[in-house]
Design an enzyme around this catalytic site. Structure first.
Site, short mmCIF file in Angstrom:
data_model
loop_
_atom_site.label_atom_id
_atom_site.label_comp_id
_atom_site.label_asym_id
_atom_site.label_seq_id
_atom_site.Cartn_x
_atom_site.Cartn_y
_atom_site.Cartn_z
N ASP A 17 0.81 -1.21 0.00
CA ASP A 17 0.00 0.00 0.00
C ASP A 17 0.85 1.27 0.00
O ASP A 17 1.76 1.42 0.81
CB ASP A 17 -0.90 -0.03 1.24
CG ASP A 17 -2.12 0.87 1.12
OD1 ASP A 17 -2.00 1.98 0.57
OD2 ASP A 17 -3.20 0.46 1.57
N CYS A 57 -7.53 4.55 -1.25
CA CYS A 57 -7.44 3.09 -1.27
C CYS A 57 -8.67 2.41 -1.85
O CYS A 57 -8.56 1.58 -2.76
CB CYS A 57 -7.19 2.56 0.14
SG CYS A 57 -5.74 3.25 0.94
N ASP A 316 -1.64 0.23 -4.71
CA ASP A 316 -2.93 0.85 -5.03
C ASP A 316 -2.77 2.32 -5.41
O ASP A 316 -3.57 2.86 -6.17
CB ASP A 316 -3.92 0.70 -3.87
CG ASP A 316 -3.37 1.17 -2.54
OD1 ASP A 316 -2.16 1.47 -2.45
OD2 ASP A 316 -4.16 1.24 -1.57
#
Length: 512
Positions: A17, A57, A316
């Site tokens: 992430d 996200c 992401d």
């Protein structure tokens, strides 16, 4: 002679992430070191110009998992439900016999029309992707990990959400400490190690071909790393920040940027020593993820699965990390959308492309078609992206491959109308679309002035050229390109079907 029987094919889909695209030592980054991902790139293909399609996200992962642009899936914010009618890579893999499993999170906001009114998934945006089986699910609430810590004798905060950033006692770097304060837990038992260990346990016990999604939190905040990764990079020696001299000068570029810089959540700290500490720890978390993935890759080799497992590594979205005086991910900035992509195809047909670098623009909507192509599943009509398999097998782009990257940022907030009031917008006008080519970038707002940048002359996008007379023909050209792109990617799930006297007639065709 008959062809040798092909070994069952597996898929390991990895996301880390908030990882900026340039932050790989294989990309020549001046500071961060990622030897295991570098080795993966040497044995696979590195996509140099890979971009997320939106942020933050939830919306970005909706695009990643459905292969659809935001304009079509419409899960625009963290918490906007993803329409249950859309399929995804997990559902499609399950159709041909796989059991897609999850380690981590997908941030999928469930469609309330498809849920029981009492469903706990209607109380969070961090639901599971429909069709996936969570084996070890953890996001904001890392219950499996904190339970494991307790069993090992470690203390955890009363509110387990704070375990991710639970630092050892003592002063912080900007207050005089020699290095950034570490996570209180050793790196052998932190959240990254816990998830990768659980993944390896699952793979080691697997008796059938697997499709597994490993979704790691790091290097996402909180920017707190365990030893030795907290001290791996000297804050004084990390690269500087791409920004104007003052916040006020930065904000003057555009009304939206002025609004964003006025929000405490997104403003970078004024203390540069603190900001350098955050960046050094951000890099340290990347190196920790790299080391954990190195253990996974070694395990695949030791267990004989390396040569029948497709590995996809991406993110992401990126992270501003002080650039433009911002933290987080937002707006039109490359730092927020340019992300890494490495794909290793294990099949012999890909041997000729190992170690190559692709410079063509690729996007997260291409990931689902690529994985489905690899396992022999059909790509649904809904997908806006295309399989990357030609780059992996032939080493060249298919005809009519895109020449720009595209993304969309929706800054609406149903719970807060401050942007609407400050910018004179309605809720549904809080959007921007971006067209980013090799040299030029065009930013179009629903109801605000556009932006246009010459990236060759101005790589940090400080000078808006949209109103300069000599650039008006280029601005018009890019506005038309953006309009054509949106028209070409309007939702078309049923548009290739016609009802006739002989019944439904169907004719599929490529989008471009």
């Amino acid at each position: 002679m008959p062809e040798p029987k092909q070994a069952p094919m597996n898929v390991l889909f990895i996301t880390a992430d908030q990882w900026r695209g340039e932050c790989l030592s294989a990309r020549g980054h001046p500071t961060v070191r990622t030897p295991n991902l570098d080795a993966l790139a040497k044995d696979g293909v590195l996509f140099r110009n890979h971009f997320a399609n939106t942020a933050p996200c939830g919306p970005s992962r909706a695009s990643l998992h459905t292969g659809m642009y935001l304009q079509n899936h419409r899960s625009a914010t963290n918490g906007t439900p993803l329409d249950a009618r859309h399929t995804n890579w997990a559902k499609e893999a399950a159709r041909i016999g796989y059991d897609p499993v999850l380690f981590g999170y997908t941030d999928t906001s469930q469609d309330p029309r498809a849920e029981d009114p009492e469903s706990p998934w209607l109380l969070t945006y961090e639901g599971p992707l429909p069709g996936i089986r969570p084996i070890c699910m953890m996001g904001t609430w890392p219950t499996p990990w904190t339970d494991d810590l307790k069993k090992r004798g470690y203390e955890v905060p009363a509110d387990i959400r704070y375990a991710y950033g639970h630092r050892a006692p003592g002063p912080e770097y900007e207050d005089g400490a020699a290095v950034p304060r570490p996570l209180v837990y050793p790196n052998e038992v932190d959240d990254t190690a816990f998830l990768t260990n659980r993944l390896m346990e699952y793979i080691g016990d697997a008796t059938k071909p697997f499709v597994a999604h490993l979704s790691l939190l790091r290097p996402h905040p909180p920017f707190v790393a365990p030893e030795p990764y907290n001290a791996m990079y000297d804050p004084e020696n990390v690269p500087g920040f791409a920004r104007r001299a003052t916040v006020e000068e930065e904000a003057a570029q555009h009304p939206w940027l002025e609004h964003q810089l006025g929000r405490k959540l997104f403003r970078a700290p004024a203390d540069e020593k603190k900001l350098r500490r955050l960046k050094a720890v951000y890099y340290g978390l990347m190196s920790e993820v790299d080391a954990a993935l190195g253990r996974v890759f070694a395990f695949l080799k030791e267990t004989g699965r390396w040569d029948n497992t497709l590995i996809v590594f991406t993110s992401d979205h990126g992270e501003q990390m002080g650039d433009r005086w911002l933290l987080g991910k937002c707006g039109w900035f490359d730092a927020s959308y340019h992300i890494p992509l490495i794909v290793r195809d294990p099949k012999p047909a890909a041997d000729g492309t190992r170690g190559t670098v692709v410079d063509r623009f690729t996007e997260n909507v291409d990931i689902m078609p690529t994985m489905l192509d690899f396992i022999g599943a059909e790509t649904p009509v809904q997908c806006d992206g295309k399989s990357l398999m030609p780059f992996l097998r032939d080493g060249k782009a298919p005809a009519n491959w895109r020449r720009e990257a595209h993304w969309e940022y929706d800054f609406r907030d149903p719970a807060d109308d401050s942007a609407e009031k400050r910018l004179g917008l309605t809720l549904h006008q809080c959007t921007m679309n971006i067209l980013r080519g090799d040299r030029y970038k065009y930013v179009h707002f629903t109801h605000l002035p556009p932006l246009f940048f010459d990236l060759e002359k101005d790589p940090h996008e400080f000078e808006n050229l949209a109103a300069k007379p000599e650039y008006l023909p280029l601005v018009l050209e890019h506005a038309q390109k953006l309009l054509s792109w949106r028209m070409n990617h309007d939702e078309q799930t049923l548009t290739h079907i016609a009802l006739t006297d002989d019944g439904p007639v169907e004719r599929k065709a490529a989008r471009y």
